[in-house]
Design an enzyme around this catalytic site. Sequence first.
Site, PDB file in Angstrom:
ATOM      1  N   ASP A 157      14.553  23.595  -3.547  1.00  0.00           N
ATOM      2  CA  ASP A 157      13.392  23.396  -4.419  1.00  0.00           C
ATOM      3  C   ASP A 157      13.063  24.700  -5.131  1.00  0.00           C
ATOM      4  OD1 ASP A 157      11.065  22.113  -5.497  1.00  0.00           O
ATOM      5  OD2 ASP A 157       9.871  23.211  -4.008  1.00  0.00           O
ATOM      6  N   ASP A 200      13.994  25.905  -9.377  1.00  0.00           N
ATOM      7  CA  ASP A 200      13.033  26.335 -10.402  1.00  0.00           C
ATOM      8  C   ASP A 200      13.475  27.674 -10.997  1.00  0.00           C
ATOM      9  OD1 ASP A 200      11.341  24.156 -10.014  1.00  0.00           O
ATOM     10  OD2 ASP A 200       9.518  25.382 -10.049  1.00  0.00           O
TER      11      ASP A 200
HETATM   12  C1  IPM Z   1      10.917  18.778  -7.287  1.00  0.00           C
HETATM   13  C2  IPM Z   1       9.426  18.759  -7.100  1.00  0.00           C
HETATM   14  C3  IPM Z   1       9.078  17.912  -5.885  1.00  0.00           C
HETATM   15  C4  IPM Z   1       9.733  18.556  -4.684  1.00  0.00           C
HETATM   16  C5  IPM Z   1       7.576  17.695  -5.648  1.00  0.00           C
HETATM   17  C6  IPM Z   1       6.881  17.127  -6.858  1.00  0.00           C
HETATM   18  C7  IPM Z   1       7.311  16.855  -4.439  1.00  0.00           C
HETATM   19  O1  IPM Z   1       8.929  20.048  -7.010  1.00  0.00           O
HETATM   20  O2  IPM Z   1      11.510  17.692  -7.465  1.00  0.00           O
HETATM   21  O3  IPM Z   1      11.515  19.859  -7.261  1.00  0.00           O
HETATM   22  O4  IPM Z   1       9.170  19.484  -4.083  1.00  0.00           O
HETATM   23  O5  IPM Z   1      10.847  18.119  -4.331  1.00  0.00           O
HETATM   24 MN    MN Z   2      10.434  21.614  -7.335  1.00  0.00          MN
END
Ligand code: IPM
Ligand code: MN
Length: 365
Positions: free
Chosen positions: A243, A247
């Site tokens: 996660d 990003d």
């Molecule tokens: C992602 C998002 C989700 C996650 C959230 C919205 C639950 O951040 O798809 O990366 O943490 O997996």
């Molecule tokens: Mn995420």
Amino acid sequence: MKITVLAGDGVGVEVTRQAVRVLSEVAGFYEIAVEFDEQLIGGAAIREKGVPLPEETRRACLESDAVLLGAVGDPEFDHLLPEQRPEIGLLKLRQTLGGFANLRPATAFPSLIESSPLRAEVFEGTDLLIVRELLGGLYFGQPRGFNENKNEAFNTMRYSIEEVERVARVAFESARQRRKKVTSVDKANVLETSRLWRETVTRIAKDYTDVTLEHLFVDACAMHLVTNPRQFDVILTENLFGDILSDEAAVLTGSLGMLASATIGGKIDLYEPVHGSAPDISSQNIANPIGAIASIALLLRYTAKHAQAAETVETAIKNVLEAGYRTADIARGDYKCLTSTSEIGDLITRHALEAANSNFAFHAV
Ligand code: IPM
Ligand code: MN
């Protein structure tokens, strides 16, 4: 194909509209029959049905060939506990559909190199794929909760060998289609789950002797992503690390709005852009729909198994960027035109049909 469309919250609604358009036009061209069924999830579902994943939505998703999701999350529900928030709708959906391997490709578009926070010479040529385990680790581990006095809270990170094996195989298979390198990311100097992860991945690698395996601690990986991202081909990692790293990888490409994802391995495949609902910019027609549209390319590749249609969408995205059109999040450096969400959708649809037609003409000759 029966596609359940879950636009969700915030910019999810706007970007999904463009993605659906591109899919119906491209599918039309290649004579792939597509049927869309729109359902509620997240904050939108809480408002209308009182729960973030209504039973109707669950059933519709299970009866479809693929699910296309926009985004979930709304500040209106920020005061709620985790188990009542919009996000839990998405987590329950992931569990219901069963896809455990979340593929998040991040590539450097030459035309967007100026939009990357990295210097061109560091980022150009980067082409990596994050394979994120999606159904285990801290997100789902039991026990979890608060103690009675509410002065302590706890979550559990746990993994079984079987959970690691199945996602590792997806990473090695993906690497075989690419540059044949897997970087497995863990925190084996501190965590037992990571020790198990590393041992298991090392064992599975013996079935893929044509693929090179290396291990990296997650903190080092975060650093290498900004200092030398070209070294990566496939990054394999557990849920929370994936996660966070995705990003980071996403924003290197120019914007979080650029990244697509596919979740495979379960009963029903799930496609969603990596970005969230971005409430601060929603309803203004300025969000970047490219992550959502690139998710359509993944859907055409993995669920429809139509590589040519997938490439048509990818080529259209590339061409529109090369022609200088930018949503606000990627409008840096030299570009021709600041463009809205729906205009980017128009342009990609038009370029996709042009690309498909010229491809068609070429094959007809
Ligand atoms: C992602 C998002 C989700 C996650 C959230 C919205 C639950 O951040 O798809 O990366 O943490 O997996
Ligand atoms: Mn995420």
